[in-house]
Write an enzyme that holds these catalytic residues in place. Structure first.
Site, PDB file in Angstrom:
ATOM      1  N   ASN A  51       0.881  -1.144   0.042  1.00 38.54           N
ATOM      2  CA  ASN A  51       0.105   0.029  -0.092  1.00 38.54           C
ATOM      3  C   ASN A  51       0.889   1.339  -0.131  1.00 38.54           C
ATOM      4  O   ASN A  51       1.438   1.516   1.063  1.00 38.54           O
ATOM      5  CB  ASN A  51      -0.776  -0.117   1.236  1.00 38.54           C
ATOM      6  CG  ASN A  51      -1.514   1.034   1.395  1.00 38.54           C
ATOM      7  OD1 ASN A  51      -1.798   1.884   0.308  1.00 38.54           O
ATOM      8  ND2 ASN A  51      -2.135   1.287   2.474  1.00 38.54           N
ATOM      9  N   LYS A  97      -1.863   5.793  -2.041  1.00 39.60           N
ATOM     10  CA  LYS A  97      -1.916   4.712  -1.247  1.00 39.60           C
ATOM     11  C   LYS A  97      -2.869   3.604  -1.983  1.00 39.60           C
ATOM     12  O   LYS A  97      -3.827   4.039  -2.533  1.00 39.60           O
ATOM     13  CB  LYS A  97      -2.459   5.100   0.118  1.00 39.60           C
ATOM     14  CG  LYS A  97      -1.956   6.302   0.957  1.00 39.60           C
ATOM     15  CD  LYS A  97      -0.410   5.739   1.305  1.00 39.60           C
ATOM     16  CE  LYS A  97      -0.042   7.144   2.151  1.00 39.60           C
ATOM     17  NZ  LYS A  97       0.874   7.993   1.253  1.00 39.60           N
ATOM     18  N   ASP A  98      -2.232   2.369  -2.033  1.00 35.67           N
ATOM     19  CA  ASP A  98      -3.012   1.410  -2.598  1.00 35.67           C
ATOM     20  C   ASP A  98      -4.240   0.950  -1.761  1.00 35.67           C
ATOM     21  O   ASP A  98      -4.626   1.600  -0.643  1.00 35.67           O
ATOM     22  CB  ASP A  98      -2.132   0.042  -2.820  1.00 35.67           C
ATOM     23  CG  ASP A  98      -1.004   0.622  -3.832  1.00 35.67           C
ATOM     24  OD1 ASP A  98      -1.214   1.348  -4.501  1.00 35.67           O
ATOM     25  OD2 ASP A  98      -0.145  -0.302  -3.986  1.00 35.67           O
ATOM     26  N   LYS A  99      -4.870  -0.014  -2.429  1.00 36.58           N
ATOM     27  CA  LYS A  99      -6.337  -0.002  -1.950  1.00 36.58           C
ATOM     28  C   LYS A  99      -6.531  -0.862  -0.603  1.00 36.58           C
ATOM     29  O   LYS A  99      -7.125  -0.403   0.267  1.00 36.58           O
ATOM     30  CB  LYS A  99      -7.138  -0.830  -3.166  1.00 36.58           C
ATOM     31  CG  LYS A  99      -8.424  -1.308  -2.732  1.00 36.58           C
ATOM     32  CD  LYS A  99      -9.368  -1.907  -3.771  1.00 36.58           C
ATOM     33  CE  LYS A  99     -10.850  -2.387  -3.195  1.00 36.58           C
ATOM     34  NZ  LYS A  99     -11.161  -3.208  -4.299  1.00 36.58           N
TER      35      LYS A  99
END
Length: 661
Positions: free
Chosen positions: A21, A293-295
């Site tokens: 992330n 930021k990733d999921k």
């Protein structure tokens, strides 16, 4: 320091899929959602997946900006079509999710496929499970001042010029729907008239404020019609008004940007901003942030938005699930990408098998030596066609291969509608026919097919150019990362974990060679290696030739990394080969219930939840880790070093199929 190689150790251990992330994040089962008091109009299709009124959360598009569709459709028609697509995505996607993910990933990549083969520590690895819980992986952004972002204040800055809270309730659902359709040019009306019931000056003022605040781009006036008072809303400045919030309604003494801390679960940064912008009825480009930021995680980061009040933002807390906004302040400047110092991670590895001594050795090694700064697995895609292969074809100027790699049928994790689209493409090579198989045309495949429909099969370069620039560059950056990973593994294999003459270090931003007589002035933590490009130098030892051999094997000239198309010319960059995390701490805790959270989130603390209490003994043991990393490093690679295991989705799903059952 010792260096070890991964030789099948991971097959004896299991852990759930770990993803990064910004740097790294785990997945969690989606929660069922309940109905909210928030008032949604039919026009807000894109919002509904993020509100309490919808059953399941669904991944959204990576970007709200899409290129035009080929053929005779106008841009306006395309925008309307795409807005309708978002709502249609959920059911089909969720249906496909029910397939066996382990079966789908049989053809995915392993770490060895992308050059990730070495470890730096000598401890014995052990297994641990990064459970599918949001609360097991939390990322807090570290700002440019070194402060870790936390959501700990939901109060709204006092401002006498803010309208009353009545603006959120004075309009009916029907009136909001009509106003939204007017605002977004979805009907032929040039104005909307709202009758003022119980007419008073105060009531008219609130209605004026509500329309102007909630529907940017609309102006209002009061009219008398047959003895009744009406507030008439109309367009002031055309479609551009959506992207340019009202200037005259913003106090001059107040900073133009409202900064806030955004707490979110299971949403990447762009998806989150798309949700906020749709609900606020503004364009996404008025938001700014320091890093994406990733999921799949709980993430906490700072966001800034142009001329939207803290009052309006705070109102979203009553409506949105898996989001929380707070720590509001007004500032003169927006945020800029890259201004962050990094991210702080709190990670729980559950059901660990390592002894206390093994854990101690692993964590001490992480703290004192660090880990190899590999690019993590998500850099390379999850299907049988890795993103680096597309990047290599772009650099080779092999545009037919680029088209085929993106569109051809493939094994692995794919949505059903993508499978049908690829089958149609393989059968007919008709972009329009293949496009019809896609209910969601914002994916890369849909954008490329639209480009081929528009520019024709003989102009693949222009067709590919319809894909947003960041998505196109992702492919060539993936190839650079692939080369870098392989070269770093070879560098460590050949020279170990000590600096040697001919290695590169940075003095400021300038690369310098380590000479024989000053090798003792440096440590392995100073050594950098280049991502290939036209503006970098290579080590002065046999790794230089290894770069040349690898690129030559891929039909690329290391001495000429400029591309005919400027966007695809690689300048290159330098990256440290070993990263030593900061602020490292850890604790081993015992627990009996695998579902209980093992630490509090910011929202838990705001709600006054007491921290979990652990027994001295329990059925299971968990390792709770805290550490900080600089930008563009991968937390999964730190976790890999601790556990000594392959972090690829392919390996993890195969190892855990039995455990999950």
């Amino acid at each position: 320091m010792e260096m070890t190689e991964m030789t099948g150790v991971s097959l004896k251990r299991g852990a759930l899929v770990i993803e990064d992330n910004d740097n790294g994040v785990p997945a969690e089962e989606t929660k069922k959602q309940k109905f909210s008091e928030c008032n949604l109009t039919k026009g807000q299709d894109g919002l509904q997946n993020d509100f309490l009124s919808i059953g399941e959360d669904v991944p959204g598009p990576p970007d709200t900006v899409s290129a035009g569709k080929g053929g005779e459709n106008s841009e306006a028609q395309l925008e309307d079509e795409e807005e309708e697509e978002e709502d249609g995505l959920s059911e089909e996607c969720e249906e496909e999710e029910s397939e066996s993910f382990a079966d789908m990933m049989k053809h995915g990549l392993t770490e060895a496929d992308v050059g990730i083969t070495k470890f730096v520590s000598s401890h014995q690895g052990f297994s641990g499970i990064l459970k599918e819980r949001y609360s097991d992986f939390v990322v807090h952004e570290i700002g440019k001042d070194g402060r870790i972002s936390h959501l700990n204040d939901l109060s709204i800055p006092v401002d006498e010029e803010d309208p009353s809270e009545d603006i959120f309730t004075v309009l009916t659902a029907e009136e909001k729907q009509r106003l939204e359709e007017l605002q977004l040019f979805k009907n032929k009306e040039t104005s909307v008239a709202i009758e003022v019931i119980e007419d008073t000056k105060e009531k008219r003022t609130v209605i004026h404020q509500a329309i102007k605040s909630l529907f940017p781009g609309l102006e209002t006036k009061t009219e008398d019609r047959e003895g009744k008072k009406y507030i008439v809303a109309y367009h002031a400045a055309g479609k551009k008004a959506l992207a340019n919030p009202r200037k005259h309604s913003w106090p001059k003494s107040r900073g133009s940007y409202c900064h806030f801390v955004l707490y979110k679960e299971n949403k990447d940064t762009m998806d989150a901003i798309n949700v906020l912008s749709r609900y606020l009825r503004v364009k996404p480009n008025i938001f700014s942030y320091m890093g994406t930021k990733d999921k799949r995680a709980i993430t906490v980061q700072e966001i800034a938005v142009l001329k939207i009040t803290a009052q309006r933002l705070a109102h979203l807390n009553k409506c949105l699930m898996n989001f929380k906004l707070g720590n509001f302040s007004y500032q003169k400047k927006p945020l800029k990408l890259g201004e962050l110092q990094g991210n702080h991670f709190t990670v729980v590895l559950r059901n660990i098998t390592g002894t206390d001594e093994q854990v101690q050795q692993a964590m001490n090694s992480l703290k004192e030596i660090g880990f190899i700064n590999y690019y993590g697995m998500q850099r390379f895609g999850t299907t049988a066609v890795p993103t680096y292969q597309v990047g290599r074809a772009i650099l080779q100027n092999s545009w037919t291969e680029v088209m085929d790699l993106i569109l051809k049928p493939r094994s692995g994790a794919e949505k059903g509608y993508l499978v049908k689209c690829r089958e149609e493409w393989a059968k007919t090579k008709d972009p329009t026919a293949a496009l019809r198989k896609l209910p969601v045309k914002r994916c890369v495949e849909g954008q490329l097919l639209r480009g081929l429909s528009k520019y024709g099969m003989k102009n693949i370069v222009s067709a590919f150019g319809i894909i947003p620039r960041n998505n196109r560059l992702m492919y060539i950056h993936s190839y650079q990362s692939y080369v870098w990973n392989n070269m770093v593994s070879k560098r460590i294999e050949d020279y170990g974990l000590k600096p040697v003459p001919g290695d590169l270090v940075l003095k400021g931003a300038t690369p310098t060679y380590i000479e024989e007589d000053d090798v003792n002035n440096y440590s392995i933590h100073d050594v950098v290696m280049p991502l290939p490009g036209f503006d970098v130098v290579y080590p002065k030892h046999k790794i230089r030739e290894a770069y040349r051999e690898m690129l030559t094997a891929d039909n690329l000239d290391i001495d000429n990394m400029r591309h005919k198309i400027r966007d695809y010319s690689l300048s290159g960059a330098y990256r440290k080969i070993i990263i030593r995390p900061q602020n490292v701490s850890w604790d081993v805790v015992a627990y009996d219930d695998p579902k209980i959270p093992l630490f509090n989130t910011d929202v838990d603390n705001l709600e006054g939840k007491p921290p979990p209490v652990f027994a001295s003994e329990g059925k299971y043991r968990a390792l709770k880790m805290d550490f900080s990393l600089p930008p563009s490093t991968y937390a999964t690679m730190a976790i890999r070093e601790v556990l000594k295991m392959d972090t690829s989705i392919k390996n993890q799903t195969q190892l855990n199929t039995t455990w999950l059952r």
